[in-house]
Write a protein that holds these residues in place. Structure first.
Motif: not given
Length: 507
Positions: A108-126
Motif C-alpha cells: 500500500v505504501a509503495g515506497t522502497p524498503t531501504a533506499r537513501k532519501g526515501q521513507l520506508s513503509p515501516a517508517r511511514i507506518l510508524d
C-alpha cells in the motif's frame, strides 16, 4: 484578541508553515520576517509533532480545528504538496476501504524498503500512527492497520477482507494469463502471500516476474538482462484519479535507480474512471479490467464472491445453486480453488445445515464480548427454535492430506467455545437457550487431538460440544435436499479423498 497567525489559521484553516509564509510574503513581509513571526507565535497554535514535510515545513493548526473534516482534508492536501510518501499511503489505504493487513502495508505504501532519501513503509507506518492518522488493531489472528479519521474502515472491514480473497483468486488468474503469453519467466512469478515476496527495486507489488519481452531486455557481454513485469490489483471500487496517481508514483520510484532495468507496469481493477484511465494510458501503464482479462463470466463471479462474503442478508440466505455456479466459474482459474475452499466453506456448511434442519442462519458474524472486550467470528450459527436450541459450528476447511491439528482442537474447545458462549449469552436474547458447539472439517482430525478431546467433559452448564470429520460430514450431507450442496462438497471438499478410496481398496 487573536494575533495575526491565529487569524490566518482561522481564515485559511490548518496548513503548512511554508503556506502561511507565502501568505505573509504576499502581504509585504520578507520570507525571513514571516518565518520569525510564525516562530514567535508558536504558543498560539499546535503542530503535528514528529511529522516533517519538504523544506522542513510543519503542519500547524488551532486546537479547536483538530479532528474536523477540514482538518483532515487540509492535512491530506499538505501531504499531496509536500509529503508524497504519506499521501500515497493514505490514498491507497482509503481506496481499499480504509483497512488492510499490516503484512500488506508495504504494498500500500509503495515506497522502497531501504533506499537513501526515501521513507520506508515501516517508517511511514510508524510516523502516521504517531500522529493518529493510522492505527493498528487485531481481528482474529491477524493484525490490521486502518485509516483512523472518522473511523473509516471499521464498517468496511468485511468488504476489505472479502476483496482481499477475491484479489487473491484474480491474481492467480493474472499469473496464469501472463506466463501463458510470455510476459514473464514461467517459473519465476512472485505473488502476494507466496513464499517469495513480490518485490522489484525494493518496492512491494501484488505480482512480479522477470520478463524477457524484447523492449525490456538489455544485452551486454554478460548476456541478456531481463526487465520486470510488475502488477497491482484493486477491487474495492472504481479506480479514481488519486489512486492512479499513487500507482504512477510507485512506478516512478521503481524506475528511478540508474541501474534498474526497465519495468512493465500493469494495474488491474473492476472499473476505472475516465480520468484515471486517461492518466494511466498517457503514462504508458497497462490499465486492464477483469472483464478484459477473463471475460464477463469470471469477472461477474468475482463480484458475486465479494457480495456473498460480505452482505449478511445474502450470506444468511445464500442460494446453493448460485454458490455452485460461482465456485464452478472461479475454479477455472488455475490455483484459484485453494483460495476459495477456505473462504467459502462456512457458506457451504451454513447452507447445508439450514437445508437439512431449517431455522434461522447467520454466517461469518463478527461479535465482541461485553465482559472481556475480546472479539470472535462465529462461522455458522443456526437458531433451531425454542425446542432445538442454537447450533454453533466452527469450520476448518482442509486441503487433501491435511488434518485438524491437536492445537486447533484445544484452542477451539478451551478458548473459542467459552468466548462465543459468553458473547451470545451476556445480555442477549439467547440467554435461556440450549447451545450445541461443534467443530466440522472436510478432512481428518489428528489422532492425538481426538484422544485429548475424548478425555474432556462434553456437557457443560448451558452447552454441549461435538465434532464431525470428513466422513461424518459426508454422511450428514447425504441428508441434503438440494443437490448443489452435495455437488459442491463432493467436487471441492471430498473429491480427493474419494479418489484415494477408489484407488486403494484397503482404505
Amino acid at each position: 484578541m487573536p494575533n495575526e497567525i491565529q487569524t490566518l489559521l482561522q481564515n485559511f484553516g490548518p496548513g503548512l508553515t511554508t503556506d502561511l509564509i507565502g501568505v505573509l510574503v504576499k502581504n509585504g513581509l520578507t520570507s525571513a520576517a514571516a518565518r520569525k513571526r510564525i516562530q514567535r507565535a508558536e504558543s498560539e497554535y499546535s503542530r503535528m509533532a514528529g511529522l516533517r514535510f519538504e523544506k522542513n515545513a510543519r503542519f500547524i493548526y488551532l486546537n479547536e480545528q483538530y479532528g474536523s473534516r477540514q482538518f483532515w482534508d487540509k492535512f491530506e492536501l499538505a501531504c499531496y504538496g509536500a509529503g508524497k510518501s504519506y499521501w500515497g499511503a493514505i490514498t491507497v489505504l482509503k481506496a481499499k476501504g480504509g483497512v488492510v493487513a499490516v503484512a500488506d502495508f508495504p504494498r500500500v505504501a509503495g515506497t522502497p524498503t531501504a533506499r537513501k532519501g526515501q521513507l520506508s513503509p515501516a517508517r511511514i507506518l510508524d510516523r502516521l500512527k504517531a500522529v493518529n492518522v493510522l492505527e493498528e488493531f487485531d481481528e482474529g489472528e491477524r493484525a490490521y492497520v486502518r485509516y483512523r479519521p472518522f473511523f473509516l474502515g471499521i464498517e468496511n472491514m468485511p468488504v476489505s477482507v472479502a476483496n482481499e480473497i477475491a484479489e487473491g483468486v484474480a491474481l492467480e488468474g493474472i499469473k496464469d494469463w501472463a506466463r501463458r503469453i510470455g510476459l514473464g519467466s514461467y517459473g519465476k512469478f512472485a505473488i502476494r502471500g507466496g513464499v517469495q515476496p513480490p518485490q522489484v527495486a525494493g518496492i512491494t507489488w501484488d505480482l512480479t516476474a522477470p520478463s524477457y519481452v524484447r523492449p525490456l531486455v538489455s544485452v551486454s557481454q554478460q548476456g541478456a538482462r531481463p526487465g520486470f513485469l510488475v502488477c497491482d490489483i484493486s477491487l474495492f471500487g472504481s479506480i479514481e484519479r488519486p489512486e492512479a496517481e499513487a500507482f504512477l508514483r510507485k512506478c516512478d520510484l521503481a524506475a528511478a535507480p540508474a541501474s534498474m532495468p526497465p519495468i512493465m507496469p500493469m494495474f488491474v481493477g473492476h472499473v476505472f474512471s475516465t480520468e484515471a484511465l486517461e492518466l494511466l494510458k498517457s503514462k504508458g501503464i497497462l490499465a486492464i479490467t477483469l472483464r478484459n482479462l477473463f471475460g464477463d463470466e469470471l469477472a461477474q463471479a468475482l463480484r458475486d464472491l465479494v457480495i456473498m462474503l460480505t452482505d449478511m442478508g445474502a450470506r444468511a440466505s445464500v442460494d446453493p445453486d448460485h454458490l455452485l455456479r460461482v465456485m464452478n466459474s472461479l475454479t477455472q482459474i488455475e490455483g484459484g480453488s485453494s483460495n476459495l475452499r477456505g473462504a467459502l466453506f462456512e457458506l457451504v456448511i451454513g447452507s447445508l445445515v439450514k437445508d437439512v434442519e431449517g431455522g434461522y442462519l447467520k454466517t461469518g458474524d463478527r461479535r465482541q464480548d461485553l465482559a472481556s472486550g475480546r472479539k470472535a467470528e462465529i462461522d455458522v450459527q443456526l437458531d433451531r427454535g425454542d425446542d432445538g436450541g442454537v447450533l454453533v459450528i466452527e469450520c476448518k476447511a482442509k486441503n487433501p492430506n491435511a488434518r485438524v491439528s491437536e492445537s486447533d482442537i484445544r484452542r477451539w474447545y478451551g478458548d473459542r467455545v467459552p468466548l462465543i458462549y459468553s458473547i451470545l449469552t451476556n445480555g442477549g436474547s439467547y440467554k435461556e437457550k440450549q447451545f450445541r458447539f461443534e467443530l466440522w472439517s472436510n478432512g481428518d482430525f489428528a489422532a492425538s487431538g481426538l484422544k485429548w478431546l475424548s478425555e474432556q467433559p462434553l456437557a457443560m452448564d448451558g452447552y454441549t460440544v461435538g465434532w464431525r470429520d470428513g466422513k461424518g460430514l459426508k454422511r450428514y450431507a447425504d441428508q441434503a435436499k438440494n443437490s448443489s450442496l452435495r455437488t459442491m462438497l463432493n467436487d471441492y471438499y471430498f473429491h480427493s479423498a474419494l479418489r484415494r478410496v477408489v484407488s486403494d481398496p484397503s482404505l
